[in-house]
Design a protein around this motif. Structure first.
Motif, PDB file in Angstrom:
ATOM      1  N   ARG A 196     -35.401 104.887  71.931  1.00 51.54           N
ATOM      2  CA  ARG A 196     -34.448 103.788  71.780  1.00 51.54           C
ATOM      3  C   ARG A 196     -33.442 104.139  70.693  1.00 51.54           C
ATOM      4  NH1 ARG A 196     -34.774 100.533  76.014  1.00 51.54           N
ATOM      5  NH2 ARG A 196     -36.904  99.987  76.474  1.00 51.54           N
ATOM      6  N   ASP A 197     -32.230 103.633  70.855  1.00 57.15           N
ATOM      7  CA  ASP A 197     -31.217 103.787  69.806  1.00 57.15           C
ATOM      8  C   ASP A 197     -31.487 102.762  68.719  1.00 57.15           C
ATOM      9  OD1 ASP A 197     -29.879 105.872  70.994  1.00 57.15           O
ATOM     10  OD2 ASP A 197     -28.560 104.563  72.136  1.00 57.15           O
ATOM     11  N   LYS A 205     -34.519 111.477  73.459  1.00 52.62           N
ATOM     12  CA  LYS A 205     -33.286 110.830  73.923  1.00 52.62           C
ATOM     13  C   LYS A 205     -33.498 110.052  75.218  1.00 52.62           C
ATOM     14  CE  LYS A 205     -29.698 113.639  71.851  1.00 52.62           C
ATOM     15  NZ  LYS A 205     -28.504 114.446  72.084  1.00 52.62           N
ATOM     16  N   GLU A 239     -31.413 108.083  67.801  1.00 52.16           N
ATOM     17  CA  GLU A 239     -32.461 107.793  68.777  1.00 52.16           C
ATOM     18  C   GLU A 239     -33.831 108.065  68.157  1.00 52.16           C
ATOM     19  OE1 GLU A 239     -31.180 111.979  69.107  1.00 52.16           O
ATOM     20  OE2 GLU A 239     -30.065 110.137  69.347  1.00 52.16           O
ATOM     21  N   TYR A 289     -38.233 107.596  68.987  1.00 53.90           N
ATOM     22  CA  TYR A 289     -39.285 107.353  69.965  1.00 53.90           C
ATOM     23  C   TYR A 289     -40.325 106.436  69.343  1.00 53.90           C
ATOM     24  CZ  TYR A 289     -43.158 108.204  73.151  1.00 53.90           C
ATOM     25  OH  TYR A 289     -44.189 108.036  74.024  1.00 53.90           O
ATOM     26  N   GLU A 294     -26.511 105.382  63.679  1.00 50.29           N
ATOM     27  CA  GLU A 294     -27.240 105.206  64.927  1.00 50.29           C
ATOM     28  C   GLU A 294     -27.928 106.510  65.301  1.00 50.29           C
ATOM     29  OE1 GLU A 294     -26.578 103.274  69.335  1.00 50.29           O
ATOM     30  OE2 GLU A 294     -24.862 103.715  68.078  1.00 50.29           O
TER      31      GLU A 294
END
Length: 139
Positions: free
Chosen positions: A30-31, A26, A61, A63, A59
């Motif tokens: 990035r979202d 988180k 998150e 990495y 949506e």
């Protein structure tokens, strides 16, 4: 050698490591938008879908593991036209995926053929491979 009977098989530390991993994703991730594919018509002979539909986006998150930008073969000009073969490796938390997507749909993990929209670069990626049997654990 036999196991020590005074140690239990499970402790709450597994949840702590998983929660720390989620927190790291988180904060440093990035979202992105996960868009699952709905197969409308499937060709049983060749095993491919003739008609697909993409309706919902979730949506979540993620990495970005590839730190040098998009990998892959880059852009190729062939006799069939311009082919863009960029590749990116993403890491998502299984627990967060189940919280956000499995509770609303019947999808229990990301699937090959689904799409991921990356709003930072305004690009759309198709999932080609999902590593769901990774034998290694955090720490």
């Amino acid at each position: 050698m036999a196991r020590n009977k005074y140690f239990r098989d499970y402790s709450g530390e597994h949840d702590v490591v998983e929660d720390l991993t989620i927190e790291i994703i988180k904060t440093t991730g990035r979202d992105m938008l996960y868009i699952p594919r709905d197969i409308i018509s499937k060709d049983d002979i060749f095993g491919e879908d003739k008609i697909s539909k993409f309706q919902n986006g979730f949506e979540l998150e993620m990495y970005i593991q590839s730190i040098d930008g998009f990998e892959g073969e880059g852009d190729l000009l062939s006799k069939y036209g311009l082919q863009i073969k960029d590749k990116v490796e993403l890491i998502i938390s299984k627990k967060r995926f189940q919280e956000e997507i499995t509770n609303l749909t019947s999808i229990d993990r990301p699937r090959e053929g689904d799409l991921i929209y990356f709003p930072l670069s305004k690009t759309l990626f198709e999932i080609n491979f999902v590593e769901h049997e990774n034998p290694f654990y955090q720490l």
